[in-house]
Design an enzyme around this catalytic site. Structure first.
Site, mmCIF file in Angstrom:
data_model
loop_
_atom_site.group_PDB
_atom_site.id
_atom_site.type_symbol
_atom_site.label_atom_id
_atom_site.label_comp_id
_atom_site.label_asym_id
_atom_site.label_seq_id
_atom_site.Cartn_x
_atom_site.Cartn_y
_atom_site.Cartn_z
ATOM 1 N N HIS A 32 -1.371 6.568 -8.342
ATOM 2 C CA HIS A 32 -1.231 5.162 -7.938
ATOM 3 C C HIS A 32 -2.373 4.349 -8.551
ATOM 4 O O HIS A 32 -3.548 4.664 -8.374
ATOM 5 C CB HIS A 32 -1.265 5.092 -6.408
ATOM 6 C CG HIS A 32 -0.953 3.750 -5.844
ATOM 7 N ND1 HIS A 32 0.342 3.271 -5.734
ATOM 8 C CD2 HIS A 32 -1.752 2.770 -5.348
ATOM 9 C CE1 HIS A 32 0.324 2.067 -5.181
ATOM 10 N NE2 HIS A 32 -0.943 1.735 -4.949
ATOM 11 N N ASP A 34 -4.041 0.688 -8.717
ATOM 12 C CA ASP A 34 -4.130 -0.605 -8.027
ATOM 13 C C ASP A 34 -4.711 -1.665 -8.947
ATOM 14 O O ASP A 34 -5.907 -1.654 -9.256
ATOM 15 C CB ASP A 34 -5.006 -0.462 -6.780
ATOM 16 C CG ASP A 34 -4.272 0.253 -5.663
ATOM 17 O OD1 ASP A 34 -3.139 -0.152 -5.348
ATOM 18 O OD2 ASP A 34 -4.836 1.205 -5.092
HETATM 19 C C1 DX5 Z 1 -5.115 -1.599 -1.097
HETATM 20 C C2 DX5 Z 1 -4.557 -0.684 -2.164
HETATM 21 C C3 DX5 Z 1 -4.449 0.723 -1.739
HETATM 22 C C4 DX5 Z 1 -5.742 1.386 -1.406
HETATM 23 C C5 DX5 Z 1 -5.492 2.443 -0.368
HETATM 24 O O1 DX5 Z 1 -5.043 -2.912 -1.524
HETATM 25 O O2 DX5 Z 1 -3.279 -1.121 -2.540
HETATM 26 O O3 DX5 Z 1 -3.734 1.497 -2.686
HETATM 27 O O4 DX5 Z 1 -6.377 1.944 -2.518
HETATM 28 O O5 DX5 Z 1 -6.728 2.907 0.032
HETATM 29 P P1 DX5 Z 1 -6.953 3.735 1.361
HETATM 30 O O6 DX5 Z 1 -6.145 4.983 1.253
HETATM 31 O O7 DX5 Z 1 -8.426 4.015 1.314
HETATM 32 O O8 DX5 Z 1 -6.562 2.886 2.524
HETATM 33 ZN ZN ZN Z 2 -1.821 0.162 -3.851
#
Ligand code: DX5
Ligand code: ZN
Length: 211
Positions: A32, A34
């Site tokens: 994934h 971001d």
């Molecule tokens: C938040 C991102 C997520 C994030 C999740 O805006 O889209 O993908 O990295 O992180 P965790 O697992 O730490 O909540």
């Molecule tokens: Zn994300």
């Protein structure tokens, strides 16, 4: 069985190549990525150049989550960079129907993400044009936030809304072994996890704990 998509946002950014290799060896199902632009969300991450740079180091599908305004502008950039799934935010895509078609026409899977306050029925008229619905279980922008429990009901509602269509439900934010089980029970197919995968040294154990 639920698929696990580690978010490299929580990886050691100074060692991304080895982090990607490690999480691949540990049994991740996809990666994934971001993408934040500092406008749609109050944080800035990385762009297509970095995505392209990482592409040779894993065979995992690249799951690109665009947290950006005017996502249609950037879709071709991430197609070129090697994305397999491109997800745009419903709230940021002014001409969602067209943008989804552009992603699919490029041969990629098209996803739409919904913020915690956005109801699922806004997707009613594009259900036949998307491959994935990404439920934000935190407000987008940062890793390490707490899961918002109201999103479990949304997952259930999406599950019944999609019926027999071939659409995957992905959940992103605050996923740990406890919330992972709740999301899977509600109907999630893919769980994104940053903090809970990349904390401590044993990524395989962390991923297994989420399954
Ligand atoms: C938040 C991102 C997520 C994030 C999740 O805006 O889209 O993908 O990295 O992180 P965790 O697992 O730490 O909540
Ligand atoms: Zn994300």
């Amino acid at each position: 069985m639920v698929l696990i998509a580690p978010s490299i946002l929580a990886a050691d950014l100074a060692n991304l190549k080895s982090e990607v290799e490690a999480v691949t060896a540990a049994g991740a199902d996809m990666l994934h990525l971001d993408i934040m632009d500092g406008h749609y969300v109050p944080n800035l991450t990385f762009g297509p150049g970095l995505v392209k740079t990482l592409r040779p180091y894993t065979r995992l599908p690249f799951d690109v989550h665009l947290m950006v305004t005017e996502p249609e502008v950037m879709v071709p950039w991430f197609v070129d960079a090697g994305a397999d799934i491109i997800t745009v935010h419903y709230e940021a895509a002014v001409h969602l129907d067209r943008t989804l078609a552009e992603i699919r026409n490029a041969g990629k899977k098209a996803g739409v993400s919904l913020n915690p306050a956005t109801p699922e029925n806004v997707l009613e008229y594009v259900l036949d044009k998307l491959d994935l619905i990404l439920v934000m279980s935190v407000n987008p922008g940062f890793g390490g936030q707490s899961f918002i429990p109201s999103q479990l009901e949304k997952i259930q509602r999406i599950k019944s809304m999609i019926g027999s269509r071939n659409i995957q439900i992905e959940v992103d934010g605050g996923i740990n072994p406890m919330t992972a089980a709740e999301c899977a029970a509600a109907g999630a197919d893919i769980l994104v996890a940053g903090t809970s995968v990349f904390s401590g040294g044993d990524y395989r154990k962390n991923i297994e704990a989420l399954r």
